[in-house]
Design a protein around this motif. Structure first.
Motif, short mmCIF file in Angstrom:
data_model
loop_
_atom_site.label_atom_id
_atom_site.label_comp_id
_atom_site.label_asym_id
_atom_site.label_seq_id
_atom_site.Cartn_x
_atom_site.Cartn_y
_atom_site.Cartn_z
N GLY A 1 0.81 -1.21 0.00
CA GLY A 1 0.00 0.00 0.00
C GLY A 1 0.85 1.27 0.00
N PRO A 2 0.24 2.37 -0.45
CA PRO A 2 -1.08 2.46 -1.04
C PRO A 2 -1.11 1.82 -2.44
CG PRO A 2 0.03 4.57 -1.24
CD PRO A 2 0.92 3.69 -0.40
N ARG A 3 -2.27 1.33 -2.82
CA ARG A 3 -2.37 0.64 -4.11
C ARG A 3 -2.15 1.58 -5.29
NH1 ARG A 3 -8.19 -1.82 -3.91
NH2 ARG A 3 -8.54 0.27 -3.06
N LEU A 4 -2.53 2.84 -5.13
CA LEU A 4 -2.42 3.90 -6.16
C LEU A 4 -3.46 3.75 -7.26
CD1 LEU A 4 1.46 4.33 -6.50
CD2 LEU A 4 -0.12 5.50 -4.96
N VAL A 5 -4.23 2.68 -7.25
CA VAL A 5 -5.39 2.50 -8.12
C VAL A 5 -6.52 1.97 -7.23
CG1 VAL A 5 -4.13 2.15 -10.27
CG2 VAL A 5 -4.61 0.19 -8.79
N THR A 6 -7.73 1.89 -7.79
CA THR A 6 -8.87 1.46 -6.97
C THR A 6 -9.22 -0.01 -7.14
OG1 THR A 6 -10.55 1.95 -8.66
CG2 THR A 6 -9.83 3.78 -7.24
N GLY A 7 -8.82 -0.61 -8.25
CA GLY A 7 -9.22 -1.98 -8.53
C GLY A 7 -10.51 -2.07 -9.31
N ASP A 8 -11.21 -0.94 -9.46
CA ASP A 8 -12.42 -0.86 -10.28
C ASP A 8 -11.99 -0.42 -11.68
OD1 ASP A 8 -14.64 0.53 -11.65
OD2 ASP A 8 -15.77 0.13 -9.82
N TRP A 9 -12.22 -1.26 -12.67
CA TRP A 9 -11.71 -1.00 -14.03
C TRP A 9 -12.16 0.35 -14.56
CZ3 TRP A 9 -13.61 -0.15 -18.98
CH2 TRP A 9 -12.67 -0.30 -20.01
N GLU A 10 -13.44 0.68 -14.40
CA GLU A 10 -13.95 1.94 -14.92
C GLU A 10 -13.31 3.14 -14.22
OE1 GLU A 10 -15.83 2.66 -17.39
OE2 GLU A 10 -16.80 0.78 -17.96
N VAL A 11 -13.22 3.06 -12.91
CA VAL A 11 -12.60 4.16 -12.14
C VAL A 11 -11.12 4.28 -12.49
CG1 VAL A 11 -12.06 5.06 -9.85
CG2 VAL A 11 -14.26 3.94 -10.27
N ASP A 12 -10.45 3.14 -12.63
CA ASP A 12 -9.02 3.18 -12.94
C ASP A 12 -8.74 3.74 -14.33
OD1 ASP A 12 -8.47 2.26 -10.43
OD2 ASP A 12 -8.13 0.19 -11.02
N MET A 13 -9.68 3.56 -15.25
CA MET A 13 -9.54 4.21 -16.55
C MET A 13 -9.59 5.73 -16.38
SD MET A 13 -8.90 2.40 -19.20
CE MET A 13 -9.42 3.48 -20.52
N ARG A 14 -10.43 6.20 -15.48
CA ARG A 14 -10.50 7.64 -15.21
C ARG A 14 -9.20 8.13 -14.57
NH1 ARG A 14 -15.48 8.70 -11.62
NH2 ARG A 14 -14.92 10.88 -11.99
N LEU A 15 -8.64 7.31 -13.68
CA LEU A 15 -7.35 7.68 -13.08
C LEU A 15 -6.29 7.86 -14.15
CD1 LEU A 15 -7.03 5.22 -10.02
CD2 LEU A 15 -8.13 7.45 -10.08
N ARG A 16 -6.25 6.92 -15.07
CA ARG A 16 -5.24 6.97 -16.13
C ARG A 16 -5.49 8.14 -17.08
NH1 ARG A 16 -5.75 1.54 -14.77
NH2 ARG A 16 -3.74 0.54 -14.30
N GLN A 17 -6.77 8.49 -17.29
CA GLN A 17 -7.07 9.65 -18.12
C GLN A 17 -6.56 10.93 -17.44
OE1 GLN A 17 -9.10 9.83 -21.42
NE2 GLN A 17 -7.45 11.30 -21.13
N VAL A 18 -6.73 11.01 -16.13
CA VAL A 18 -6.22 12.17 -15.39
C VAL A 18 -4.69 12.19 -15.45
CG1 VAL A 18 -6.05 13.25 -13.12
CG2 VAL A 18 -8.23 12.33 -13.89
N GLN A 19 -4.07 11.02 -15.41
CA GLN A 19 -2.62 10.95 -15.53
C GLN A 19 -2.18 11.49 -16.89
OE1 GLN A 19 -0.08 7.59 -13.92
NE2 GLN A 19 0.10 7.13 -16.08
N VAL A 20 -2.90 11.13 -17.94
CA VAL A 20 -2.60 11.65 -19.29
C VAL A 20 -2.75 13.17 -19.30
CG1 VAL A 20 -3.45 11.73 -21.67
CG2 VAL A 20 -3.20 9.53 -20.52
N LEU A 21 -3.79 13.68 -18.65
CA LEU A 21 -4.02 15.12 -18.58
C LEU A 21 -2.86 15.82 -17.87
CD1 LEU A 21 -5.97 17.57 -18.91
CD2 LEU A 21 -6.93 16.95 -16.68
N GLY A 22 -2.45 15.27 -16.73
CA GLY A 22 -1.35 15.87 -15.99
C GLY A 22 -0.06 15.89 -16.79
N GLN A 23 0.24 14.78 -17.45
CA GLN A 23 1.47 14.72 -18.23
C GLN A 23 1.37 15.60 -19.48
OE1 GLN A 23 2.12 10.10 -17.17
NE2 GLN A 23 3.71 10.97 -18.46
N GLY A 24 0.16 15.78 -19.99
CA GLY A 24 -0.02 16.69 -21.12
C GLY A 24 0.29 18.13 -20.75
N VAL A 25 -0.08 18.51 -19.53
CA VAL A 25 0.26 19.86 -19.04
C VAL A 25 1.78 19.98 -18.90
CG1 VAL A 25 0.12 21.42 -17.05
CG2 VAL A 25 -1.94 20.29 -17.91
#
Length: 221
Positions: free
Chosen positions: A81-105
Motif C-alpha cells: 500500500g497504497p495501491r495507487l489504483v482502486t481496482g475498479d476497471w472503470e474508475v481506474d480508466m479515469r485515473l489513467r485519463q487524469v494521468q494523461v491530462l497531468g502529463q499533457g500539461v
C-alpha cells in the motif's frame, strides 16, 4: 531486487515515479543527471530515445517512459500500500485519463519553455500561445476535478492517494516551479491551489520538489 531510477532534478516525469516508489516504500537508488551533457549522461545507454526517467534492474531490461514505469510500480507491487489504483476497471480508466491530462500539461510547459528559449525573433508566438492554451485548459480541468472530489475529501478519487493525485500534483508543482502561468494563478484556480498546498506537504512530495540543474552549454549534446 535493487532498482535504480535515472532522474533529472527538475523533471516532473521522474517525480511521478519517485513519489510512487516512496509511497510504496520500495527501495531504490536515485541517479540524477543532466541528460544533455555528453560527457556525463548515461541515459542513451539505457534508452535509445535519450529521455528520462529510466528504471534500471540488475536482471532484466530497463523500462523507460514515466507512464510505463508507473504502470510497472502499480502492478508489480500491488500488494504494497497504497495501491495507487482502486481496482475498479472503470474508475481506474479515469485515473489513467487524469494521468494523461497531468502529463499533457507537463509536456506543454516543456514545449513552451524551449520555444521561448529560442529567443526574440526566433520563437513562434503562435506556438507559445498554443502551449499556453493547453496549460490553461489543463488547469481548468484540474479545478473541476478538485471541486468535484468525493465529499470534498483529501484525494481526487476515493479515500486513498492514487496515480491521479500524483499526476496532478506533479503537474501543478511543475507549473509553480517553472512559472508557466505567471503570477496570480492561485487566485484564478483557488480550489486547485488549496488542494495542492496540502498535498505538497506530504513527505513524498516535499522531498521530491523540483530543483533546477546547471546546464553547461559546452557539454550539450
Amino acid at each position: 531486487m535493487s532498482l535504480t531510477l535515472i532522474s533529472a532534478t527538475p523533471s516532473p516525469y521522474a517525480r511521478l515515479n519517485r513519489i510512487a516508489l516512496l509511497e510504496k516504500h520500495i527501495p531504490f537508488t536515485l541517479h540524477s543527471e543532466i541528460p544533455w551533457h555528453k560527457s556525463e549522461t548515461q541515459t542513451p545507454k539505457y534508452n535509445p530515445l535519450e529521455k528520462l526517467p529510466v528504471l534500471i534492474f540488475p536482471d532484466r531490461d530497463p523500462i523507460y517512459d514515466s507512464s510505463l514505469i508507473q504502470e510497472y510500480i502499480v502492478g508489480k507491487y500491488a500488494d504494497q500500500g497504497p495501491r495507487l489504483v482502486t481496482g475498479d476497471w472503470e474508475v481506474d480508466m479515469r485515473l489513467r485519463q487524469v494521468q494523461v491530462l497531468g502529463q499533457g500539461v507537463m509536456d506543454a510547459v516543456v514545449l513552451k519553455f524551449f520555444e521561448t528559449a529560442r529567443g526574440k525573433g526566433k520563437a513562434s508566438k503562435e506556438w507559445e500561445e498554443r502551449q499556453e492554451r493547453k496549460i490553461q485548459g489543463g488547469f481548468r480541468a484540474f479545478e473541476e476535478l478538485v471541486k468535484n472530489r468525493p465529499q470534498g475529501g483529501e484525494y481526487l478519487f476515493g479515500d486513498e492517494l492514487t496515480i491521479a493525485d500524483i499526476a496532478v500534483g506533479c503537474a501543478v508543482g511543475f507549473v509553480k516551479f517553472n512559472g508557466a502561468l505567471g503570477e496570480g494563478w492561485e487566485e484564478r484556480f483557488p480550489s486547485t491551489a488549496r488542494w495542492f498546498a496540502g498535498l505538497d506537504e506530504r513527505e513524498s512530495f516535499r522531498s521530491t520538489r523540483p530543483v533546477m540543474f546547471d546546464i553547461k552549454p559546452d557539454q550539450v549534446i
